[in-house]
Design an enzyme around this catalytic site. Structure first.
Site, PDB file in Angstrom:
ATOM      1  N   ASP A   1       0.863  -1.154   0.000  1.00 54.92           N
ATOM      2  CA  ASP A   1       0.000   0.000   0.000  1.00 54.92           C
ATOM      3  C   ASP A   1       0.917   1.226   0.000  1.00 54.92           C
ATOM      4  O   ASP A   1       2.055   1.146   0.430  1.00 54.92           O
ATOM      5  CB  ASP A   1      -0.855  -0.046   1.272  1.00 54.92           C
ATOM      6  CG  ASP A   1      -1.768   1.142   1.358  1.00 54.92           C
ATOM      7  OD1 ASP A   1      -2.313   1.520   0.321  1.00 54.92           O
ATOM      8  OD2 ASP A   1      -1.924   1.679   2.455  1.00 54.92           O
ATOM      9  N   ASP A  46      -7.108  -2.221   3.171  1.00 52.75           N
ATOM     10  CA  ASP A  46      -6.105  -3.240   2.859  1.00 52.75           C
ATOM     11  C   ASP A  46      -6.421  -4.587   3.491  1.00 52.75           C
ATOM     12  O   ASP A  46      -5.817  -5.590   3.143  1.00 52.75           O
ATOM     13  CB  ASP A  46      -4.723  -2.796   3.368  1.00 52.75           C
ATOM     14  CG  ASP A  46      -4.292  -1.489   2.761  1.00 52.75           C
ATOM     15  OD1 ASP A  46      -4.469  -1.328   1.557  1.00 52.75           O
ATOM     16  OD2 ASP A  46      -3.789  -0.627   3.505  1.00 52.75           O
ATOM     17  N   ASP A  85      -1.934  -0.526   5.920  1.00 54.58           N
ATOM     18  CA  ASP A  85      -2.301  -0.020   7.229  1.00 54.58           C
ATOM     19  C   ASP A  85      -3.794   0.206   7.328  1.00 54.58           C
ATOM     20  O   ASP A  85      -4.358   0.160   8.396  1.00 54.58           O
ATOM     21  CB  ASP A  85      -1.548   1.290   7.515  1.00 54.58           C
ATOM     22  CG  ASP A  85      -1.878   2.349   6.487  1.00 54.58           C
ATOM     23  OD1 ASP A  85      -2.226   1.966   5.352  1.00 54.58           O
ATOM     24  OD2 ASP A  85      -1.804   3.538   6.803  1.00 54.58           O
TER      25      ASP A  85
END
Lengths: 981, 276
Positions: free
Chosen positions: A378, A678, A674
């Site tokens: 990410d 995700d 985080d």
């Protein structure tokens, strides 16, 4: 690509999902679930009027709910919290530890022991309690290793539990017209809540009033920029409209009040979280490996046991005896201490990682990082710092790069220019600009007016910031090197170039200007009215441009580089805009210098995009909209063709699809993230890595590993440790498996050639669980043989933990040498006490006859049964000592698989040295401690019998050195193929 | 191994291919030449190991003495054993068929003590150890005539007293090379009950004479016969039909007879029951 597109796509994602997963029933269910999710998402709470809203939730936008009604709703809907994913009950976890393949075999062996003992008792002839002891020991071994495994698992789950509910969240709620501070989990639908800067939004809220309220949606969408929240409905999509604030996002500034429209699992975040829990947890590669070879071992044990059971029956042993043989072979062949060794090795690495701020939830995940071939990372908060930071400044007709490191340790630009001082002043003054409510919609840039600090200068300073082109419109001069120059076409062009350049970097550009107001026109005390605009707003002096970006963390580019050299592909998967994503990707090295996308090539060569050969483009940026239209095959192709990939504007479901696609291509996928968005991908990945500080609870729950310091570079450490532990586990297992052959052969010879038993079951258990545990664990401390970070990740299909070469080499070569050593020592001990080798053959039935108290040895001496028994114990001990001596040679050769032991160094691994010392001490204690003969069947043996197996130990060492030499000298040769494990 | 793992994935009828793959000519994962090579390798490998094993065994056997074992600590003290070789003796005195096996056992055991055989052996001086010099390779054997056992010799009474319900049991002491018991070893048997059972010992007092020690081993002392003590259990009518446990110990010497774990070290226990 506009924001609204992406959000619609987020809602419609399940269509793509449906295409991707067609086959399995389970997946069909998931699709239905997603379908229902979509329906639920069609809320219209943001579109209806406030009156309708009050009606719907029987609330009041001034007084809130009544406490009694709120209580009722709470009872109806349940508390406002995310249900933790259903855990397995503790007793099931424990039972699982006791019911593995090897454990089941041990249970069978224990039962056979009990039956044998029972039959002996019922016959009334108890020759000894050995069978009973053995049964109890076996059960103890299973239970103790089970407890150990359970404890390890329990401990790691506990670490995670401690993250949760550290501080119970509070919320300011208005009920019965009064403000109350209550626990956020007591909130219900219809509650009127107030949020202010710094608060976490306690539920999904329809905003009623707002004053400069901005929320950070990065955990939901991946956008770093704060989003404004206001009472107007600006979009039909609930996710896009400004008047809804989402559960668990953070309010950055301003205040707002709102009515709760969804609580707990029904919130948007709750739905994504439940999507995550719907994703099955993949088995870790190491778990697959261990299962694979435990199955083989268990199969072989049963095969050997059964074969010799049949052979024994055929030779003419009684059924019970044959059963005991079966049991003994199982005990001898099964590596009882292996699972404990593996667990200890893994937890050692886990501890080592924990010291470097990587907490591992699932022990086996320790190794997974080592085999990882793709990292899907990410962007926001993982690769970047998740705070908008000044990256570049344009003044004096130059672009200056600002220091974006977290701790301001980087190089700064030249700050001596007058213009910088002016620009800096404008920027700092505009930073805290206060607005009246609703003024953001006024199409003028932000401005403010200040008195000057200099008491002599009575002028007002008007400063303004905003979109660069708008600011420029109002300017007539430009500040260059502290001088105001007229803003002519040349400067305008320079401005345009700089603006485009900065925009192209994916940065958000702001323009700054100022003017000193005429003190005559605007004397001290003049009332400025922004509504009336009773002051100058044109003919200002342009100070410069400042561009901001959420900058990458300082350690990330280096870490990405290391991943590359380690053969790991880093793919960026983000919810943010493609330009920003690409800029960051280029910045951290995910897209390397000189790599072009298809579009880049097309513009460079001035040909249509369709004509560009896809294989020419190393890099590729795909956004969610394109991804929506791609079939899974196309996605696979894209992943195959372009080594450098960036996915932008992706929804949580799309992240999941990307992970699945990588896995389809045979990669072991790590996902770092985080945000809540995700979490499904984190769960689906072979190893999910969540950020400890920035990470949301949902992400931490779904992850297998947590980086406590949010440092992406820790992943590199993890990869290194994972690879090291894979190599070292291989060595440990090879060491552990080897001794099963010298444990097994005594039984085989005993049954077929009928010599007195050379090695007893209890002695075997001592080797397995006492003396050899420490050395096998100590191999986990072995340093890497080569630079493991320059190798490609292992191929999970080809590079098995236990491969044929390892098993064959351990069993049929080193194990065979050890067996010969044992028998040499055994026959020596027998012969020196009066029993010549040839006499021993076929002696078994007389030797074990309890009535025969005067059995003649080779010299004519007559032995009572007890005397023979102690002689047998001597043999056990001698055989035990032989195995120990050979195992010391074994642990030395297992230090390396390719390098010479001299190259690796004998004393570098201190733990291993102390393990050998420990092994010798324990062996001596067992042999020479008084009382041992009658408790554990160990006899104090003669010192020289320790040295009989020594030639074989040396042979093992020399032979392995020759093997390694041949493997090093002739890579790819027959030796290398057959003997390199 | 490499050649096996590089097979393409997605093969379904794999096990048939595994046993014999006609395309590659592989038989259980290897081609014929590969099998031959690996077979050759193991032939050499195990050949070498076997050679090394034989060599070490040969060297070890060279270090051994043919006459006395290297270590004798495991058999420091002799065990006792009875003839007939039964720990549960049941005698039905009126049924010769039933006790015949005991008589047979005793008879065959005593063959080597036949007077004709024993007369070829040396007559030694009673009460002295019969120490012999090392240079005489084949050692002399002291005479132990069967007739010394008198009523239990089976000469006069070929039934060893089993027919009268007063059976004989022979007690023999295990041979231990070089054993020279200090003191005057003799056998003492007791019945485990309140009233003592009458017994007769042959030779008198159940003594093992010192002249039968030491034993020089099978090779140096091929015709050695160990001394035996015969115990005639003088059952009376009222002792019949009950099982008696008899324990015999060697006493009067340094020979161990009270080891906790070894119930046959210097002692022997058996059960006997006589019926009419």
């Amino acid at each position: 690509m506009t924001k609204s597109d992406s959000y619609e796509m987020f809602v419609e994602m399940d269509n793509v999902d449906g295409d991707v997963k067609i086959k399995k029933k389970k997946k069909m269910k998931k699709k239905e679930k997603l379908e229902s999710m979509k329906k639920e998402m069609d809320i219209d709470d943001h579109e209806i009027t406030l009156e309708e809203l009050e009606m719907r939730y029987s609330t009041s936008i001034t007084k809130g709910l009544s406490s009694t009604f709120a209580q009722e709703v709470l009872e109806r809907d349940g508390p406002n919290e995310l249900k933790p994913p259903k855990g397995t009950p503790e007793y099931v976890k424990f039972a699982r530890q006791l019911a593995g393949g090897l454990q089941c075999l041990m249970w069978v062996a224990a039962v056979i022991c009990f039956i044998a003992f029972g039959i002996e008792i019922s016959k009334g002839e108890i020759s000894g309690y050995d069978d009973l002891y053995l049964a109890i020991t076996l059960i103890a071994v299973v239970v103790v290793t089970g407890c150990f495994g359970y404890y390890q698992e329990f401990k790691s789950t506990n670490i995670i539990a401690s993250f949760k509910n550290l501080v119970p969240q509070q919320a300011l709620v208005i009920r019965d017209g009064q403000k109350n501070q209550i626990n956020a989990n007591l909130l219900v639908v219809g509650d009127l809540v107030e949020i202010k800067g710094g608060d976490r939004v306690p539920a999904d809220i329809r905003v009623i009033t707002s004053q400069g309220c901005k929320v950070d949606n990065s955990s939901l969408t991946g956008e770093s920029e704060p989003q404004t929240r206001s009472p107007e409905c600006t979009h039909e999509s609930p996710l896009e409209t400004r008047n809804i604030a989402f559960f668990s996002t953070t309010c950055l500034e301003g205040v707002a009040t709102g009515v709760i429209i969804n609580t707990g699992d029904r919130t948007i975040i709750g739905r994504i979280a439940s999507l995550a829990s719907g994703v099955g947890n993949e088995k870790t590669p190491i778990a697959i490996e261990i299962e694979h070879f435990v199955d083989i071992i268990a199969g072989l044990a049963i095969f050997f046991g059964f074969t010799f059971f049949v052979v024994a029956m055929f030779i003419g042993y009684a059924f019970l005896e044959a059963m005991i043989f079966f049991m003994a072979i199982v005990v001898a062949y099964v590596p009882e201490g292996l699972l404990a060794t593996v667990t200890v090795c893994l937890s050692l690495t886990a501890k080592r990682l924990a010291r470097k701020n990587c907490v591992v939830k699932n022990l086996e995940a320790v190794e997974t990082l080592g085999s990882t071939s793709v990292i899907c990372s990410d962007k926001t908060g993982t690769l970047t710092q998740n705070r908008m930071t000044v990256a570049h400044l344009w003044f004096d007709n130059m672009i200056h790069a600002a220091d974006t490191t977290e701790d301001q340790s980087g190089q700064s630009f030249d700050q001596s220019s007058e213009t910088w001082r002016a620009l800096g002043r404008v920027a700092s003054l505009c930073n805290r600009a206060v607005f009246k409510p609703n003024q953001e919609t006024v199409p003028i840039p932000k401005l403010s007016i200040h008195e000057l600090e200099d008491p002599l200068d009575l002028r007002y300073l008007l400063v303004m910031k905003g979109a660069p082109e708008r600011i420029l419109e109002r300017c007539s001069t430009i500040l260059i090197k502290g001088q105001e120059l007229p803003l002519d076409e040349q400067w305008k062009e320079a401005f345009q170039t700089a603006y485009m350049d900065l925009g192209g970097l994916g940065e958000r550009v702001l323009g700054f200007c100022h003017i000193y107001l005429n003190e005559k026109e605007f004397p001290r005390g003049y009332t400025f009215d922004t509504d009336e605009m009773n002051f100058t707003t044109s003919g200002l002096c342009f100070a410069g441009l400042i561009s901001m970006i959420d900058p990458p963390r300082a350690t990330v580019p280096d870490a990405v580089m290391k991943c590359r050299t380690a053969g790991i592909r880093v793919v960026m998967v983000t919810g943010d805009h493609p330009i920003t994503a690409r800029a960051i990707a280029a910045n951290v090295g995910i897209i390397s210098e000189g790599s072009e996308t298809v579009e880049d090539i097309a513009t460079r060569l001035r040909i249509p995009v369709e004509q560009v050969k896809k294989s020419d483009a190393r890099a590729c940026v795909i956004n969610g909209g394109q991804l929506k239209d791609m079939t899974s095959d196309e996605l696979d192709d894209a992943l195959r063709n372009h080594p450098e990939m960036v996915f932008a504007r992706t929804s949580p479901q799309q992240k999941l699809i990307i992970v699945e696609s990588c896995q389809r291509l045979g990669s072991i996928v790590a996902v770092t993230g985080d945000g809540v968005n995700d979490s499904p991908a984190l769960k689906k990945a072979d190893i999910g890595i969540a950020m400890g500080i920035a990470g949301s609870d949902a992400a931490k729950n779904a992850a297998d590993m947590i980086l406590l310091d949010d440092n992406f570079a820790s992943i590199v450490t993890g990869v290194e440790q994972g690879r090291l532990i894979f190599d070292n586990l291989k060595k440990s297992i090879a060491y552990t498996l080897t001794k099963n052959i010298p444990e097994l052969t005594p039984y085989l010879i005993y049954i077929t050639v009928s010599v007195p038993l050379p090695l007893g079951c209890i002695t075997i258990l001592f080797i397995e669980l006492a003396t050899d545990i420490f050395p096998s664990v100590s191999l986990a401390y072995e340093k890497a043989e080569s630079d493991i970070m320059h190798l490609k990740p292992r191929n999970p299909r080809r590079d098995r933990l236990v491969n044929e070469a390892l098993a064959v080499y351990s069993y049929f070569q080193i194990g065979a040498i050890q067996s010969f050593a044992g028998f040499t020592d055994y026959f020596t001990a027998m012969a020196q006490e009066g029993w010549f080798p040839l006499l021993c053959v076929g002696l078994r039935s007389q030797w074990e006859d309890v009535r025969l108290q005067d059995l003649q040895d080779s010299y004519g001496q007559e032995w009572t049964y007890s005397q023979r028994l102690y002689q047998e114990y001597t043999c056990y001990t001698v055989f035990f000592v032989s195995i120990e001596v050979c195992q010391i040679a074994d642990v030395l050769i297992r230090k390396t698989r390719r390098l010479s032991a001299f190259q690796q160094g004998f004393f570098r691994n201190k733990v291993l040295v102390s393990a050998i010392v420990f092994q010798l001490c324990l062996g001596n204690l067992l042999c020479y401690c008084p009382g041992m003969p009658n408790i554990f069947n160990f006899m104090p043996i003669r010192v020289q019998w320790w040295f009989v197996p020594l030639p074989y130990g040396i042979l093992i060492f020399v032979y392995d050195e020759i093997r390694k030499l041949a493997v090093r000298r002739h890579p790819g040769s027959w030796w290398d193929q057959e003997l390199y494990y | 191994m490499a050649n096996k793992e590089e097979k393409p994935e997605g093969k379904d009828s794999s096990w048939k291919d595994f046993i014999y793959n006609p395309r590659t000519g592989e038989f259980i994962g290897r081609t014929a030449s590969s099998w031959a090579l690996i077979f050759l390798f193991y032939l050499v490998f195990y050949g070498f190991l076997a050679g090394m094993f034989s060599l070490t065994m040969w060297v070890m056997l060279q270090t051994l003495n043919d006459y006395t074992p290297k270590y004798r600590d495991r058999v420091a003290s002799p065990g006792l054993m009875i003839r007939p070789k039964y720990f549960d003796i049941e005698v039905n005195r009126s049924n010769p068929q039933q006790y015949n096996k005991y008589v047979q056992g005793l008879e065959s055991f005593l063959q080597q003590y036949n007077d004709t055989l024993q007369e070829q052996n040396t007559v030694c001086t009673e009460g002295d150890y019969y120490m012999q010099e090392n240079n005489e390779l084949v050692k002399n054997v002291c005479q132990f005539k069967r007739s010394q056992l008198r009523q239990c010799s089976g000469l006069a009474d070929t039934n060893f007293g089993y027919a009268e319900g007063q059976p004989c049991v022979l007690i023999k002491m295990n041979r231990i090379i070089g054993l020279v018991p200090r003191g005057d070893p003799y056998i003492n048997c007791t019945a485990k009950r309140d009233t003592p059972l009458q017994m007769q010992y042959f030779p008198s007092e159940g003594r093992f004479d010192k002249m039968y020690f030491p034993y020089y081993g099978k090779k140096a002392h091929p015709n050695y016969v160990q001394p035996v003590v015969a115990v005639k259990l003088l059952f009376s009518e009222q002792d019949y039909n009950t099982q008696l446990t008899i324990e015999c110990r060697v006493e009067g010497s340094d020979l161990r007879n009270n080891d906790e774990r070894d119930k046959f070290l210097g002692r022997v226990t058996f059960r006997i029951q006589v019926t009419k």
